[in-house]
Scaffold this active site. Structure first.
Site, PDB file in Angstrom:
ATOM      1  N   SER A 170       0.938  -1.019   0.145  1.00  0.00           N
ATOM      2  CA  SER A 170      -0.137   0.100   0.032  1.00  0.00           C
ATOM      3  C   SER A 170       1.052   0.981  -0.027  1.00  0.00           C
ATOM      4  CB  SER A 170      -0.838  -0.019   1.248  1.00  0.00           C
ATOM      5  OG  SER A 170      -1.708   1.029   1.218  1.00  0.00           O
ATOM      6  N   TYR A 184      -5.064   8.234  -5.919  1.00  0.00           N
ATOM      7  CA  TYR A 184      -4.233   7.116  -5.574  1.00  0.00           C
ATOM      8  C   TYR A 184      -4.486   6.726  -3.927  1.00  0.00           C
ATOM      9  CZ  TYR A 184       0.721   5.525  -4.018  1.00  0.00           C
ATOM     10  OH  TYR A 184       1.538   4.741  -3.644  1.00  0.00           O
ATOM     11  N   LYS A 188      -5.398   2.980  -2.546  1.00  0.00           N
ATOM     12  CA  LYS A 188      -4.664   2.461  -1.473  1.00  0.00           C
ATOM     13  C   LYS A 188      -5.589   2.323  -0.228  1.00  0.00           C
ATOM     14  CE  LYS A 188      -0.543   1.929  -3.567  1.00  0.00           C
ATOM     15  NZ  LYS A 188      -0.238   0.649  -3.994  1.00  0.00           N
TER      16      LYS A 188
HETATM   17  N1  NDP Z   1       8.185   4.623  -4.393  1.00  0.00           N
HETATM   18  C1  NDP Z   1       7.464   5.019  -3.576  1.00  0.00           C
HETATM   19  O1  NDP Z   1       7.709   6.230  -3.229  1.00  0.00           O
HETATM   20  C2  NDP Z   1       6.299   4.555  -2.964  1.00  0.00           C
HETATM   21  C3  NDP Z   1       5.545   3.445  -3.750  1.00  0.00           C
HETATM   22  N2  NDP Z   1       4.802   2.688  -3.332  1.00  0.00           N
HETATM   23  C4  NDP Z   1       3.879   1.684  -3.812  1.00  0.00           C
HETATM   24  O2  NDP Z   1       4.877   0.645  -4.072  1.00  0.00           O
HETATM   25  C5  NDP Z   1       4.628   0.110  -5.162  1.00  0.00           C
HETATM   26  C6  NDP Z   1       5.839  -0.154  -6.037  1.00  0.00           C
HETATM   27  O3  NDP Z   1       6.194   1.349  -6.385  1.00  0.00           O
HETATM   28  P1  NDP Z   1       7.625   1.645  -6.927  1.00  0.00           P
HETATM   29  O4  NDP Z   1       8.524   0.724  -6.746  1.00  0.00           O
HETATM   30  O5  NDP Z   1       7.978   2.977  -6.648  1.00  0.00           O
HETATM   31  O6  NDP Z   1       6.966   1.771  -8.776  1.00  0.00           O
HETATM   32  P2  NDP Z   1       7.983   1.562  -9.958  1.00  0.00           P
HETATM   33  O7  NDP Z   1       7.325   2.179 -10.938  1.00  0.00           O
HETATM   34  O8  NDP Z   1       9.533   1.464  -9.701  1.00  0.00           O
HETATM   35  O9  NDP Z   1       7.705   0.016 -10.290  1.00  0.00           O
HETATM   36  C7  NDP Z   1       6.453  -0.380 -10.703  1.00  0.00           C
HETATM   37  C8  NDP Z   1       6.268  -1.712 -11.017  1.00  0.00           C
HETATM   38  O10 NDP Z   1       5.071  -2.203 -11.309  1.00  0.00           O
HETATM   39  C9  NDP Z   1       5.044  -2.537 -12.481  1.00  0.00           C
HETATM   40  N3  NDP Z   1       3.638  -2.387 -13.184  1.00  0.00           N
HETATM   41  C10 NDP Z   1       3.303  -1.139 -13.405  1.00  0.00           C
HETATM   42  N4  NDP Z   1       1.847  -1.164 -13.857  1.00  0.00           N
HETATM   43  C11 NDP Z   1       1.406  -2.578 -14.113  1.00  0.00           C
HETATM   44  C12 NDP Z   1       0.434  -3.067 -14.560  1.00  0.00           C
HETATM   45  N5  NDP Z   1      -0.587  -2.734 -14.916  1.00  0.00           N
HETATM   46  N6  NDP Z   1       0.632  -4.639 -14.560  1.00  0.00           N
HETATM   47  C13 NDP Z   1       1.564  -5.145 -14.227  1.00  0.00           C
HETATM   48  N7  NDP Z   1       2.870  -4.641 -13.516  1.00  0.00           N
HETATM   49  C14 NDP Z   1       2.737  -3.117 -13.376  1.00  0.00           C
HETATM   50  C15 NDP Z   1       6.001  -2.083 -13.359  1.00  0.00           C
HETATM   51  O11 NDP Z   1       6.566  -2.643 -14.519  1.00  0.00           O
HETATM   52  P3  NDP Z   1       5.918  -2.405 -15.966  1.00  0.00           P
HETATM   53  O12 NDP Z   1       5.737  -0.786 -16.099  1.00  0.00           O
HETATM   54  O13 NDP Z   1       6.977  -3.014 -16.917  1.00  0.00           O
HETATM   55  O14 NDP Z   1       4.627  -3.012 -15.909  1.00  0.00           O
HETATM   56  C16 NDP Z   1       7.244  -2.054 -12.210  1.00  0.00           C
HETATM   57  O15 NDP Z   1       7.576  -3.198 -12.044  1.00  0.00           O
HETATM   58  C17 NDP Z   1       3.450   0.870  -5.936  1.00  0.00           C
HETATM   59  O16 NDP Z   1       2.141   0.066  -5.468  1.00  0.00           O
HETATM   60  C18 NDP Z   1       3.286   2.005  -5.391  1.00  0.00           C
HETATM   61  O17 NDP Z   1       2.032   2.621  -4.945  1.00  0.00           O
HETATM   62  C19 NDP Z   1       4.228   3.025  -1.949  1.00  0.00           C
HETATM   63  C20 NDP Z   1       4.666   3.990  -1.102  1.00  0.00           C
HETATM   64  C21 NDP Z   1       5.878   4.713  -1.445  1.00  0.00           C
HETATM   65  C1  VSD Z   2      -0.026  10.374  14.346  1.00  0.00           C
HETATM   66  C2  VSD Z   2       0.384  10.957  13.082  1.00  0.00           C
HETATM   67  C3  VSD Z   2       1.539  11.007  12.488  1.00  0.00           C
HETATM   68  C4  VSD Z   2       1.736  11.470  11.456  1.00  0.00           C
HETATM   69  C5  VSD Z   2       2.979  10.922  10.374  1.00  0.00           C
HETATM   70  C6  VSD Z   2       2.495  11.885   9.103  1.00  0.00           C
HETATM   71  C7  VSD Z   2       3.063  11.322   7.836  1.00  0.00           C
HETATM   72  C8  VSD Z   2       2.301  11.275   6.472  1.00  0.00           C
HETATM   73  C9  VSD Z   2       2.859  11.679   5.132  1.00  0.00           C
HETATM   74  C10 VSD Z   2       2.323  10.972   3.897  1.00  0.00           C
HETATM   75  C11 VSD Z   2       3.308  10.614   3.307  1.00  0.00           C
HETATM   76  C12 VSD Z   2       2.695   9.774   2.218  1.00  0.00           C
HETATM   77  C13 VSD Z   2       3.768   9.113   1.295  1.00  0.00           C
HETATM   78  C14 VSD Z   2       3.231   8.804   0.149  1.00  0.00           C
HETATM   79  C15 VSD Z   2       4.379   7.969  -0.573  1.00  0.00           C
HETATM   80  C16 VSD Z   2       3.700   7.502  -2.061  1.00  0.00           C
HETATM   81  O1  VSD Z   2       2.996   6.359  -1.847  1.00  0.00           O
HETATM   82  C17 VSD Z   2       4.470   8.221  -3.054  1.00  0.00           C
HETATM   83  N1  VSD Z   2       5.696   8.104  -3.107  1.00  0.00           N
HETATM   84  C18 VSD Z   2       3.680   7.829  -4.387  1.00  0.00           C
HETATM   85  O2  VSD Z   2       4.183   8.861  -5.223  1.00  0.00           O
END
Ligand code: NDP
Ligand code: VSD
Length: 325
Positions: A170, A184, A188
């Site tokens: 998530s 988004y 999530k």
């Molecule tokens: N990076 C961040 O700051 C954060 C990320 N997340 C979550 O973590 C997860 C991974 O993010 P992150 O590693 O940064 O993302 P990346 O963009 O680096 O990687 C995403 C991956 O998902 C695959 N993907 C995307 N769309 C599809 C699809 N329709 N079907 C199958 N595969 C797919 C991509 O491959 P391809 O494009 O080849 O399909 C790739 O392997 C996500 O769910 C994101 O919401 C959560 C919090 C923070």
């Molecule tokens: C008791 C209260 C404690 C409060 C702490 C507050 C922190 C909240 C910040 C929210 C951060 C959201 C990150 C999203 C990351 C993500 O999914 C993206 N990278 C995708 O672009």
């Protein structure tokens, strides 16, 4: 005064801890990773790739799935170079149930399903096309449902009596709504409802559900996502830290091994999980104790954060008006 101290620090834990020990449900569990089949969506990049590296290093049989075959091949090579282990790769889009079903049938029974695929557009709803909103929900939420529908029948009918796991990546934006993340955060937050309900349906089959809540994590996806982040999204997100993908992967596996329902990745994440514990399951009686005793504290911290965020929003609107006039 001494009486109050005694009641709070001695009597309360003495009474509460044994009660919590008996009532926490589902019961604690240990899910082995070594020699199990770990299947990771989004395993070609970012958090998913870090999870694949770690699973391979822990001696699991690893399969990764994503859309681009080129990126999958690159990932397979990088894991081979780092660990000497060959992972299986599958190209499919999580939005297409038939394609997903075919992959899952080919890959064989799965012990740990890790759903790390995802897209994140940060933009005000007003400036987003409805097609982008729908795409976010289709990939992040429906994509998980497609995967689970395809995987569950075989997972339930497995011969192996060991516990198995379904874990969702998530986001902290799935615990608190964030400006610019209407679509988004909706996708999530949706995962949380999905996970709570699913856990009740699959506990009888010794299947354990986890939700991983990373903060901003240094990945190729983040580099892309940052290009179009609104100013206020940046301000609010900076309330939490930034992590490396392999740190998130380590936290994820620590949590999955214990079947933790909530897996927080940093200190802000722990505070968020305490503040939003709600009616989610908690297996650890110690964490349950902290949740019960601390209850009001994370709430006041949360209110302080909200105060700060809304002041930033007010200030931003004032400056915008001032700049226009
Ligand atoms: N990076 C961040 O700051 C954060 C990320 N997340 C979550 O973590 C997860 C991974 O993010 P992150 O590693 O940064 O993302 P990346 O963009 O680096 O990687 C995403 C991956 O998902 C695959 N993907 C995307 N769309 C599809 C699809 N329709 N079907 C199958 N595969 C797919 C991509 O491959 P391809 O494009 O080849 O399909 C790739 O392997 C996500 O769910 C994101 O919401 C959560 C919090 C923070
Ligand atoms: C008791 C209260 C404690 C409060 C702490 C507050 C922190 C909240 C910040 C929210 C951060 C959201 C990150 C999203 C990351 C993500 O999914 C993206 N990278 C995708 O672009």
């Amino acid at each position: 005064m001494a009486d109050a101290f005694f009641s709070f620090f001695v009597l309360l834990p003495l009474i509460l801890l044994p009660i919590l020990y008996f009532i926490v449900r589902p019961r604690p569990v240990n899910i082995p990773i070594k020699n199990r089949h770990v299947f990771i969506t989004g395993g070609s990049s970012g958090i998913g790739l870090a999870l694949a590296h770690r699973a391979a290093a822990e001696g699991a049989r690893v399969s990764i799935m994503a859309r681009s075959l080129t990126k999958l091949e690159e990932a397979r090579n990088s894991i081979k170079n780092a660990t000497g282990i060959e992972v299986a790769i599958y190209a499919a889009d999580v939005q297409e149930y038939d394609a997903v079903k075919k992959v899952v049938d080919e890959a064989g029974p799965i012990d740990v399903l890790l759903l790390s695929h995802g897209v994140f557009y940060a933009s005000e709803l007003e400036k987003m096309e409805l097609s982008e909103v729908k795409f976010t929900l289709d990939v992040n939420l429906m994509g998980c449902l497609n995967m689970i529908k395809a995987v569950l029948p075989k997972m339930k009918n497995r011969k192996d009596p060991l516990p198995v796991s379904i874990a969702f990546v998530s986001s902290q934006a799935g615990q608190v709504g964030v400006y610019g993340y209407v679509a988004y955060s909706a996708s999530k937050f949706g995962l949380r409802g999905l996970a709570e309900a699913l856990q009740q349906e699959v506990i009888g089959d010794n299947i354990h559900v986890s939700l991983i809540f990373p903060p901003d994590t240094d990945t190729p996806g983040l580099v892309e996502g940052r290009k179009r982040r609104p100013e206020l999204t940046k301000i609010i997100i900076s309330s939490s830290g930034i992590m490396k993908a392999d740190e998130v992967a380590q936290k994820a596996f620590d949590g999955i091994r214990h079947g933790s329902f909530f897996i927080s990745c940093n200190l802000e994440g722990i505070a968020l999980s305490l503040a939003t514990a709600g009616l989610s399951p908690q297996r650890s009686f110690l964490m349950a104790f902290v949740e019960v005793v601390a209850a009001g504290i994370p709430r006041i911290v949360a209110l302080c954060f909200q105060c700060n965020w809304y002041r930033s929003i007010e200030k931003w609107h004032k400056e915008k008006k001032f700049n226009l006039s």
